[in-house]
Design an enzyme around this catalytic site. Structure first.
Site, PDB file in Angstrom:
ATOM      1  CE  LYS A  33      31.208  46.210  48.835  1.00 55.80           C
ATOM      2  NZ  LYS A  33      29.940  46.618  48.119  1.00 55.80           N
ATOM      3  CG  HIS A  61      27.259  37.623  48.713  1.00 49.91           C
ATOM      4  ND1 HIS A  61      28.327  37.816  47.882  1.00 49.91           N
ATOM      5  CD2 HIS A  61      26.644  38.836  48.819  1.00 49.91           C
ATOM      6  CE1 HIS A  61      28.357  39.085  47.485  1.00 49.91           C
ATOM      7  NE2 HIS A  61      27.332  39.720  48.035  1.00 49.91           N
ATOM      8  CB  SER A  91      35.468  47.002  49.761  1.00 48.58           C
ATOM      9  OG  SER A  91      34.453  47.167  48.817  1.00 48.58           O
ATOM     10  CG  MET A 113      32.540  47.976  34.753  1.00 42.20           C
ATOM     11  SD  MET A 113      32.880  46.565  35.826  1.00 42.20           S
ATOM     12  CE  MET A 113      31.510  46.619  36.976  1.00 42.20           C
TER      13      MET A 113
HETATM   14  S1  PPS Z   1      28.806  43.425  46.586  1.00 44.54           S
HETATM   15  O1  PPS Z   1      28.124  44.512  47.368  1.00 44.54           O
HETATM   16  O2  PPS Z   1      29.110  42.262  47.418  1.00 44.54           O
HETATM   17  O3  PPS Z   1      28.055  43.091  45.368  1.00 44.54           O
HETATM   18  O4  PPS Z   1      30.195  44.076  46.154  1.00 44.54           O
HETATM   19  P1  PPS Z   1      31.175  43.489  45.039  1.00 44.54           P
HETATM   20  O5  PPS Z   1      30.682  43.873  43.702  1.00 44.54           O
HETATM   21  O6  PPS Z   1      31.460  42.053  45.302  1.00 44.54           O
HETATM   22  O7  PPS Z   1      32.524  44.290  45.362  1.00 44.54           O
HETATM   23  C1  PPS Z   1      32.622  45.677  45.191  1.00 44.54           C
HETATM   24  C2  PPS Z   1      34.093  45.991  45.064  1.00 44.54           C
HETATM   25  O8  PPS Z   1      34.539  45.563  43.754  1.00 44.54           O
HETATM   26  C3  PPS Z   1      35.104  46.678  43.090  1.00 44.54           C
HETATM   27  N1  PPS Z   1      34.952  46.581  41.630  1.00 44.54           N
HETATM   28  C4  PPS Z   1      36.004  46.612  40.793  1.00 44.54           C
HETATM   29  N2  PPS Z   1      37.329  46.645  41.028  1.00 44.54           N
HETATM   30  C5  PPS Z   1      38.154  46.701  39.948  1.00 44.54           C
HETATM   31  N3  PPS Z   1      37.714  46.715  38.672  1.00 44.54           N
HETATM   32  C6  PPS Z   1      36.397  46.672  38.386  1.00 44.54           C
HETATM   33  N4  PPS Z   1      35.988  46.701  37.128  1.00 44.54           N
HETATM   34  C7  PPS Z   1      35.462  46.602  39.488  1.00 44.54           C
HETATM   35  N5  PPS Z   1      34.112  46.559  39.586  1.00 44.54           N
HETATM   36  C8  PPS Z   1      33.826  46.545  40.900  1.00 44.54           C
HETATM   37  C9  PPS Z   1      34.338  47.859  43.670  1.00 44.54           C
HETATM   38  O9  PPS Z   1      34.951  49.090  43.366  1.00 44.54           O
HETATM   39  C10 PPS Z   1      34.358  47.489  45.139  1.00 44.54           C
HETATM   40  O10 PPS Z   1      35.665  47.604  45.716  1.00 44.54           O
HETATM   41  P2  PPS Z   1      36.197  48.927  46.436  1.00 44.54           P
HETATM   42  O11 PPS Z   1      37.502  48.534  47.065  1.00 44.54           O
HETATM   43  O12 PPS Z   1      35.187  49.355  47.441  1.00 44.54           O
HETATM   44  O13 PPS Z   1      36.403  49.955  45.345  1.00 44.54           O
END
Ligand code: PPS
Length: 253
Positions: A46, A101, A131, A225
């Site tokens: 996350k 990870h 998240s 996205m």
């Molecule tokens: S995972 O399941 O570990 O693969 O998740 P991961 O992709 O690492 O994290 C998901 C969170 O990243 C946010 N996210 C973004 N934030 C801002 N901008 C962009 N472009 C973006 N893409 C992914 C996603 O919304 C999740 O955070 P939260 O707080 O839940 O919205």
């Protein structure tokens, strides 16, 4: 942690979802032949993994949007160690982008003798836990998180996938990697996405024109996205990931 026998397997003390990891996929991971030009995005869950599955292929394509419009995020930059990676790794062309990870000490042995580069992304753990909590609610292959307070206790104790946030971050603050590793934060990507894309491009010795940098940053904005069904997990069956419970790309801030 509830129902862990059904949902999780244990690997060196870490619980991993059985839906994505098997004994065979982890054996494949351990014996994986890392190439010098491989690129690893390493994150605690996350923290911006999916975001990097958008950014990295676009830097490698020189700003051509084709990879993110035609391939699922986990096909462009597979999760090394997961079952799916064993199926798509042969289709990748060099330099191969991967996400993981895994903590530092569990990387495949060939990683340590290679020159493969690493981009390590951290995110404020207060946002990670929020998240993570909503992710547990929408993903049927993870246990029911209970209340937010209960889940926070599990998170702080490291009783979640990939263990304690602090252990993960510390494991990758490793001087042995020298200039093979670039540390970035989710927050700096939020503040200046174009600048972050440029920094990653420089680290990978890729020169992108100003126009390409802008195009990549535009494509990797949260709102763009969220509309990209190759990146927002909307094509995954709701019985596995239910975006109506909580969208995978939830708030992005
Ligand atoms: S995972 O399941 O570990 O693969 O998740 P991961 O992709 O690492 O994290 C998901 C969170 O990243 C946010 N996210 C973004 N934030 C801002 N901008 C962009 N472009 C973006 N893409 C992914 C996603 O919304 C999740 O955070 P939260 O707080 O839940 O919205």
């Amino acid at each position: 942690m509830m129902d862990q026998g059904n949902l999780y397997m244990f690997y060196h003390g870490f619980c991993l979802p059985k839906l994505a990891y098997t004994v065979a996929s982890l054996k494949h991971f351990e014996s994986f032949q890392v190439q010098d030009d491989d690129i690893f995005v390493i994150t605690y869950p996350k923290s911006g993994t999916t975001w990097m599955q958008e950014i990295l292929p676009l830097i490698l394509s020189g700003g051509d949007l084709t990879p993110v419009l035609t391939l699922e995020c986990y096909e462009r930059a597979p999760w090394l160690g997961a079952v799916h990676a064993t199926k798509v790794v042969g289709k990748l062309s060099a330099p191969r982008p991967f996400v993981s990870h895994m903590p530092y000490h569990l990387m495949p042995s060939t990683f340590f003798s290679s020159k493969a580069k690493v981009i390590y992304i951290t995110r404020n753990p207060k946002d990670v836990v929020v998240s993570y909590y909503y992710f547990h609610k929408m993903a049927s292959y993870l246990h029911n998180p209970g209340t937010f307070e209960e889940f926070t206790d599990s998170f702080l104790a490291g009783n979640v996938m990939f263990g304690k946030w602090t252990d993960h971050v510390k494991s990758w603050k490793n001087p042995d990697l020298g200039d093979r590793i670039l540390y970035m934060t989710y927050e700096e990507m939020i503040q200046d996405l174009r600048g972050a894309v440029e920094r990653i491009s420089c680290f990978l010795d890729r020169q992108l024109s100003e126009e390409a940098l802008k195009r990549v940053a535009e494509q990797c904005q949260f709102k763009t996205m969220k509309q990209n069904n190759k990146s927002n997990y909307s094509l995954v069956a709701p019985k596995i990931m239910d975006n109506s419970v909580s969208p995978f790309l939830r708030k992005g801030r």
